[in-house]
Enzyme design. Structure first.
Site, mmCIF file in Angstrom:
data_model
loop_
_atom_site.group_PDB
_atom_site.id
_atom_site.type_symbol
_atom_site.label_atom_id
_atom_site.label_comp_id
_atom_site.label_asym_id
_atom_site.label_seq_id
_atom_site.Cartn_x
_atom_site.Cartn_y
_atom_site.Cartn_z
ATOM 1 N N THR A 98 8.673 3.232 -1.378
ATOM 2 C CA THR A 98 8.192 4.527 -1.854
ATOM 3 C C THR A 98 9.240 5.595 -1.545
ATOM 4 O O THR A 98 10.136 5.390 -0.729
ATOM 5 C CB THR A 98 6.875 4.930 -1.167
ATOM 6 O OG1 THR A 98 7.156 5.377 0.179
ATOM 7 C CG2 THR A 98 5.897 3.774 -1.124
ATOM 8 N N ASP A 99 9.122 6.727 -2.179
ATOM 9 C CA ASP A 99 9.928 7.869 -1.770
ATOM 10 C C ASP A 99 9.259 8.517 -0.561
ATOM 11 O O ASP A 99 8.175 8.127 -0.128
ATOM 12 C CB ASP A 99 10.079 8.853 -2.934
ATOM 13 C CG ASP A 99 11.363 9.667 -2.829
ATOM 14 O OD1 ASP A 99 11.889 9.824 -1.709
ATOM 15 O OD2 ASP A 99 11.846 10.161 -3.862
#
Length: 768
Positions: free
Chosen positions: A290-291
């Site tokens: 994920t960011d």
């Protein structure tokens, strides 16, 4: 009984170590040769240790969001961390790795990541600038040098390349990508992956690459970072997805999910995106990260609480949770409640363990922690010389009336502007490993390159902004431009006095480094007003003015284009900025960069890009003229200030004799198209020869033209070269209404020229 348990545990651990050290490492995206070892290790892991592998906290040295990690060392010791990012130096990383492999129960090594975006300590131009070189070998080598330096300093994973297509310069992260075109962006994505990963990830001088941000992050509404993205599948497949797929096909090891939503579902939890498209259709078998706080942010999108969004992200295909802690803290509860399965957790953990095997970390957890490498391979003279070359190759000459450039190495030059002598802004945004104070500003570069017969006078001329609060927002992360406490009038008067003593004025103006980049969206695409006022005063002296434009995005510089004789777009050139700019200004390097993002007339034209569709009421051949009841503006022409592919040289190039070796193309053949390019000027130089194709009739509407080939060629003055391209069925394919990748029979125009506006064309027919 205790002795029996101890013996079983000892035997299990011995078998794990045996398997962990006796398999030769392979490259990414092959059938997993580590499956047996991974399965054996999984069988030894507790649920807490499995979830720990899915946890990616920040070291806390650098943060880009609102959260900070705590108790990292304790969590590592308890097996609750799979990797760390934003920690650097081989010495520090060795010490942290020691905790993982000596104090945790199963001794699983950590993976260490950093945003190595456009170089490490040796910093290259921002990616938008690098793309303007149109030199794939050069771009690949910048990634190779970055991997060499970062891996020598303990890093094994980079969050790069960013391949988001963007047609909206209001979006600050346009600076981190390769512009507006999917074809060029795809070729650059491939080059960057090759540069970072090499041909064998187990070598200690490679980095695991991470293509980002998947997907469509570069098309936010209103150009506002993190904002909603909404587009048709036809546009998505044809115009935005190709660079991600190119990176996957090139073997990229990891993918980062985007912040935005797609079809109403955040990318981090979008199963269609991360599983059906990425894995099942494209065949990606690395892991998805994920960011920064991407899982937590799903809550604010409005799709559930932390437990719900964490489960959704896992089931969708996100394997590693950056910073949010949602996987670590909620997935066991979801497992107990049968909302997720152990096989889903195991599948995610297996992908992360596989990457660690591929990197050779089980064989030698300290393979990236050789202190001698850090001393000898980072920020070397060789790397800096290459950075100087790459910077010069990336600059774009936008205007050069009356051959003001190149400058003579004699006389007096007035160097004026708030960016003329500021080292810390030269590397641009996302230069986290750069020692900013070591970067070479323009004043120093001019002094070193000019020689003894040039006198250089210097004045700041203005602050970077009139508005102090705005100035603070655009000079963050140690990239301050010290504010001069004199009045604006005093600064201006000093600059004019110095200008009047000179033969030529070099005005170093534009954006500060953090005016573009993440969370740096703007609505005003002009040069800051205080700098525009300075430039106006300099022009009134009557002396020839050269504008050296520092920018991380296309700017609307209509007034400057109208009034300034010469404009060199330097972007943010990196750690060797001053030397590279001086090389171009004095003609030691003939500029050859070409724009990869359209420069608009004003912000009202945005989004603007060359490969647009025609409407049912196109403006036809009357370019620049208003026509009622046509698709145009009342107050400005449709055409941009500078088109995609545009860039001047100190010499001139002419194109003649565009030829096809056949007028017909079949599915199993190819056409050769050639053109003669002649250097008709007085300087040796490089030209980017660009080929565009137009599908005249399609089952869905097709762009007015699309880039399908380019070659950067060197021609001595007076020299003519024949440049040849090949066209095959693959160059004609697109996604139709049913998202089938097809080439349709019919007529096609092929254009070859110096930029996207070229009208030199011929026609061929594709016979299916």
């Amino acid at each position: 009984m205790k002795q029996f348990k101890f013996n079983v545990l000892f035997l299990s651990f011995f078998l794990f170590l045996f398997f962990a050290c006796n398999v030769k490492e392979k490259s990414v995206n092959t059938k997993n040769p580590f499956k047996h070892k991974v399965d054996s290790l999984l069988s030894l892991m507790t649920i807490e240790e499995k979830l720990g592998q899915l946890n990616l906290p920040s070291s806390g040295d650098i943060t880009t969001g609102s959260s900070k990690s705590s108790n990292v060392a304790k969590n590592i010791e308890e097996g609750k961390v799979g990797g760390l990012f934003n920690i650097k130096s081989a010495e520090k990383i060795r010490e942290v790795q020691r905790i993982a492999v000596e104090k945790s129960r199963l001794k699983i090594p950590l993976i260490f990541a950093m945003d190595v975006i456009h170089g490490y300590q040796t910093t290259f131009p921002i990616p938008l600038g690098l793309s303007s070189s149109w030199d794939l070998d050069l771009i690949e080598k910048t990634a190779r040098v970055a991997a060499q330096e970062a891996s020598a300093d303990g890093i094994s994973w980079t969050f790069s390349p960013m391949v988001d297509i963007s047609r909206d310069p209001r979006w600050g992260r346009v600076s981190e990508g390769s512009g507006e075109d999917a074809f060029l962006g795809s070729r650059i994505a491939e080059a960057m992956v090759r540069g970072y990963q090499g041909d064998d990830l187990s070598k200690n001088n490679t980095l695991l690459a991470c293509v980002k941000h998947f997907a469509l992050y570069g098309a936010p509404e209103a150009g506002r970072d993190y904002n909603t993205v909404d587009m048709s599948r036809v546009r998505m497949y044809n115009e935005y997805l190709p660079p991600y797929k190119a990176a996957v096909d090139a073997g990229v090891g990891t993918v980062m999910a985007a912040f935005n939503e797609i079809d109403g579902i955040p990318a981090t939890g979008n199963k269609w995106l991360l599983t059906e498209l990425l894995r099942e259709k494209w065949g990606f078998n690395g892991f998805v990260v994920t960011d920064y706080t991407g899982i937590e942010e799903m809550i604010y999108h409005g799709v559930g609480n932390m437990q719900e969004v964490s489960a959704q992200a896992l089931k969708a295909g996100s394997e590693m949770d950056m910073v949010s802690g949602g996987f670590l803290n909620t997935l066991k509860k979801s497992l107990d409640e049968n909302k997720i399965s152990m096989s889903e957790i195991d599948n995610a953990v297996a992908k992360i363990l596989t990457a660690k095997y591929q990197l050779g970390l089980f064989e030698d957890p300290y393979r990236y922690c050789d202190l001698d490498r850090a001393k000898n391979e980072v920020y070397t003279t060789e790397n800096r010389n290459f950075a100087r070359k790459a910077s010069a190759e990336s600059m774009v000459l936008l205007k050069n009336d009356n051959n003001v450039l190149p400058l003579k190495k004699s006389g007096t030059i007035a160097l004026i502007g708030p960016l003329a002598n500021n080292a810390v802004n030269m590397a641009g945004t996302w230069s986290v490993a750069t020692v900013q104070k070591n970067s070479i500003p323009l004043l120093e570069g001019l002094q070193k390159v000019a020689g003894k017969n040039v006198k250089i006078l210097h004045a700041k001329g203005s602050n970077v902004e009139y508005d102090l609060d705005l100035e603070k927002r655009i000079t963050m992360f140690g990239k301050t431009i010290p504010r001069d406490q004199r009045t604006d009038a005093q600064l201006l008067n000093e600059a004019v006095k110095i200008a009047n003593k000179s033969d030529v004025i070099v005005a170093a103006l534009g954006e500060s480094a953090e005016r573009s980049g993440e969370s740096s969206s703007i609505t005003n695409l002009q040069i800051p007003q205080v700098q525009k006022d300075l430039l106006t005063a300099l022009l009134k002296t009557g002396k020839p003015v050269v504008l050296v434009l520092f920018t991380g995005r296309p700017l609307a510089i209509v007034e400057e284009d109208k009034n300034v004789p010469a404009i060199l777009n330097a972007w943010f050139p990196g750690s060797e900025a001053g030397l590279a700019i001086a090389d171009v200004l004095f003609g030691d390097v003939n500029p050859s960069g070409k724009l990869t993002a359209t420069f608009p007339m004003n912000v009202g034209q945005v989004p603007i890009f060359y490969n647009h569709k025609n409407t049912g009421r196109p403006i036809g051949n009357k370019q620049g003229k208003f026509e009622k009841f046509k698709s145009n503006y009342l107050d400005v022409r449709n055409e941009p200030l500078y088109p995609f592919g545009y860039g001047l040289s100190y010499t001139n190039f002419t194109y003649n004799n565009l030829k096809l070796n056949s007028k017909d193309l079949s599915a199993n053949s190819e056409i050769k198209v050639s053109v003669e390019v002649t250097n008709t000027g007085n300087f040796d130089g490089k030209e980017v020869v660009q080929m565009y194709i137009r599908d005249i009739v399609g089952s869905v509407t097709r762009p007015v033209k699309e880039l399908k080939g380019f070659k950067k060629v060197f021609l001595a003055k007076g020299e003519t070269k024949t440049v040849t391209f090949k066209i095959s069925q693959e160059d004609l394919k697109f996604y139709n209404y049913d998202l089938e990748f097809v080439a349709e029979p019919g007529e096609f125009d092929v254009f070859i020229g110096t930029d996207s506006t070229t009208e030199l064309k011929t026609t061929f027919t594709y016979l299916n």
